[in-house]
Enzyme design. Structure first.
Site, PDB file in Angstrom:
ATOM      1  N   HIS A  66      -1.868  -2.504  -9.886  1.00 52.06           N
ATOM      2  CA  HIS A  66      -2.913  -1.893  -9.055  1.00 52.06           C
ATOM      3  C   HIS A  66      -4.114  -2.816  -8.996  1.00 52.06           C
ATOM      4  O   HIS A  66      -4.448  -3.451  -9.990  1.00 52.06           O
ATOM      5  CB  HIS A  66      -3.332  -0.527  -9.631  1.00 52.06           C
ATOM      6  N   ASP A 103       2.717   5.589  -6.803  1.00 52.02           N
ATOM      7  CA  ASP A 103       3.892   5.559  -5.934  1.00 52.02           C
ATOM      8  C   ASP A 103       5.229   5.551  -6.668  1.00 52.02           C
ATOM      9  O   ASP A 103       6.242   5.956  -6.105  1.00 52.02           O
ATOM     10  CB  ASP A 103       3.809   4.334  -5.007  1.00 52.02           C
ATOM     11  N   HIS A 133       0.880  -1.186   0.000  1.00 49.37           N
ATOM     12  CA  HIS A 133       0.000   0.000   0.000  1.00 49.37           C
ATOM     13  C   HIS A 133       0.915   1.233   0.000  1.00 49.37           C
ATOM     14  O   HIS A 133       1.743   1.383  -0.897  1.00 49.37           O
ATOM     15  CB  HIS A 133      -0.930  -0.108   1.222  1.00 49.37           C
TER      16      HIS A 133
END
Ligand code: COA
Length: 366
Positions: free
Chosen positions: A252, A303, A213
């Site tokens: 994802h 990210d 995460h």
């Protein structure tokens, strides 16, 4: 809607990922928000439901200015926490302590609590950083400035380049909210038991920390900086894939054809690295991106290039996920409020796959 209805676990009016290709906060697309809005606008939008007018924005800023003051017990705790502790563990502890010093008395003040937790978290990270690095008890004065600017000034103890503020502001806008992601859902589960605001935020921080995460931005930076050249990066990634290793910052659960935030943050990373000492890192990042696309058909998530952006604005890698926290507090708080408005205990069922019923055997006979 194309989304698999079986996977839908609840309703929200805060944010949607559409059919898995877009993202909007309360009806405003992330593309427009990241191009035009300051993080303040987005925080207000999430916490209060609409974009602020000038008067409301001013009130929000005044609340934020007050929110950065650190209570003495928090400073004392920051000084005794081990220097080796992870910054996410520090933030989780700060938030928990704040909950004992300024407890939530009754529902209804969640937006103000969120602003307070955000201010205290930001100041705590800077205080902790400077105290453990230099032994100095530094607190940056808060002036009428953008939140992104405050964070950078508090950390660097100087006024930084405007491009850094621009970049962090966009990262904050992109990180602010993301529907029923793991940490938000965890916060909603805690809220659904009628627990307090701080407990829900502490739950969320603990959940965000994991590398699958929020912790992925730190892990992506570790990956990027492990290569010195684009050629090395390509060979290294191929080797990792051959060993079935996960490449952080890729893939994802929802966006199978690409994270809509990725091109936005990639552009920021490109602008920051252009003609700088970090241009090589951008080349390495692009080669990893191409290799992952060719070999696995996997695309970057937010990210991956965020890691490069945070690196370029001089933040240590272990502070990347805390930066994510600062912004996501607004999304978490919006969900806590929404859960409370129409609460029902979240208690899913599991399919049992254990042993069949069997008779208890006393210890003397085992
Ligand atoms: N690197 C290498 N392989 C990956 C991968 C990655 N980052 N992400 C997914 N895969 C692989 C899976 O191992 C799986 O391969 P398999 O079918 O051979 O077993 C395949 O791609 C499909 O993955 P899927 O099951 O659809 O992914 P998921 O929805 O369970 O997981 C993530 C989603 C985000 C947890 C996963 O992509 C991941 O771990 N990414 C890295 C961590 C990260 O960047 N997290 C931040 C998310 S915003």
């Amino acid at each position: 809607m194309n989304m698999d209805e079986e996977k839908v676990v609840g309703e929200t009016a805060i944010c949607t990922v559409g059919d898995g290709h877009s993202l909007s906060y309360r009806g405003y697309s992330i593309t427009e928000l990241s191009a035009w809005a300051n993080f303040e606008d987005v925080a207000y939008l999430l916490l209060y439901g609409n974009l602020p007018d000038r008067a409301h924005l001013y009130r929000f800023q005044q609340l934020f200015i007050k929110s950065v003051t650190l209570p003495q017990p928090i400073k004392a705790m920051l000084e005794i926490l081990p220097k080796t502790a992870h910054a996410m563990d520090m933030l989780r502890t700060v938030c928990s302590l704040l909950g004992t010093l300024e407890p939530e008395n009754a529902p209804g003040a969640e937006a103000e609590l969120a602003i307070r937790v955000m201010g205290v978290s930001m100041t705590s990270l800077a205080y902790w950083h400077h105290f453990h690095l230099t032994g100095r008890r530094l607190i940056a004065p808060y002036e009428q400035q953008l939140i992104a600017q405050y964070v950078l000034n508090a950390f660097h103890q100087r006024t930084v380049d405007e491009s850094w503020v621009w970049a962090l502001n966009i990262a904050f806008v992109l990180y602010a909210e993301h529907e029923f992601n793991a940490s938000t859902y965890a916060a909603r589960v805690t809220t659904s038991t009628e627990s307090d605001f701080y407990s829900a935020i502490v739950t969320a921080i603990g959940t965000l920390k994991g590398p699958l995460h929020g912790g992925a931005n730190e892990a992506a930076m570790a990956l990027l900086s492990s290569f010195e050249t684009p050629e090395q990066a390509r060979t290294g990634i191929l080797k990792k894939l051959a060993h079935r290793e996960k490449i952080m910052g890729f893939g994802h659960r929802v966006y199978k054809s690409g994270d809509p935030r990725s091109p936005i943050i990639k552009d920021v990373a490109q602008q920051l690295t252009k003609k700088s000492e970090n241009s090589r890192l951008f080349e390495i990042a692009e080669v990893i991106e191409q290799t992952m696309e060719q070999e696995k058909g996997l695309k970057t998530n937010l990210d991956f290039y965020s890691a490069l952006v945070f690196h370029c604005i001089g933040m240590p890698t272990s502070y990347f996920t805390p930066l994510f926290v600062f912004s996501r507090i607004t999304g978490w708080a919006a969900h806590i409020m929404e859960q409370r408005q129409n609460n029902r205990l979240i208690r899913p069922l599991a399919r049992y796959v254990g042993p069949k019923a069997r008779a208890f055997v006393p210890i003397t006979e085992r």
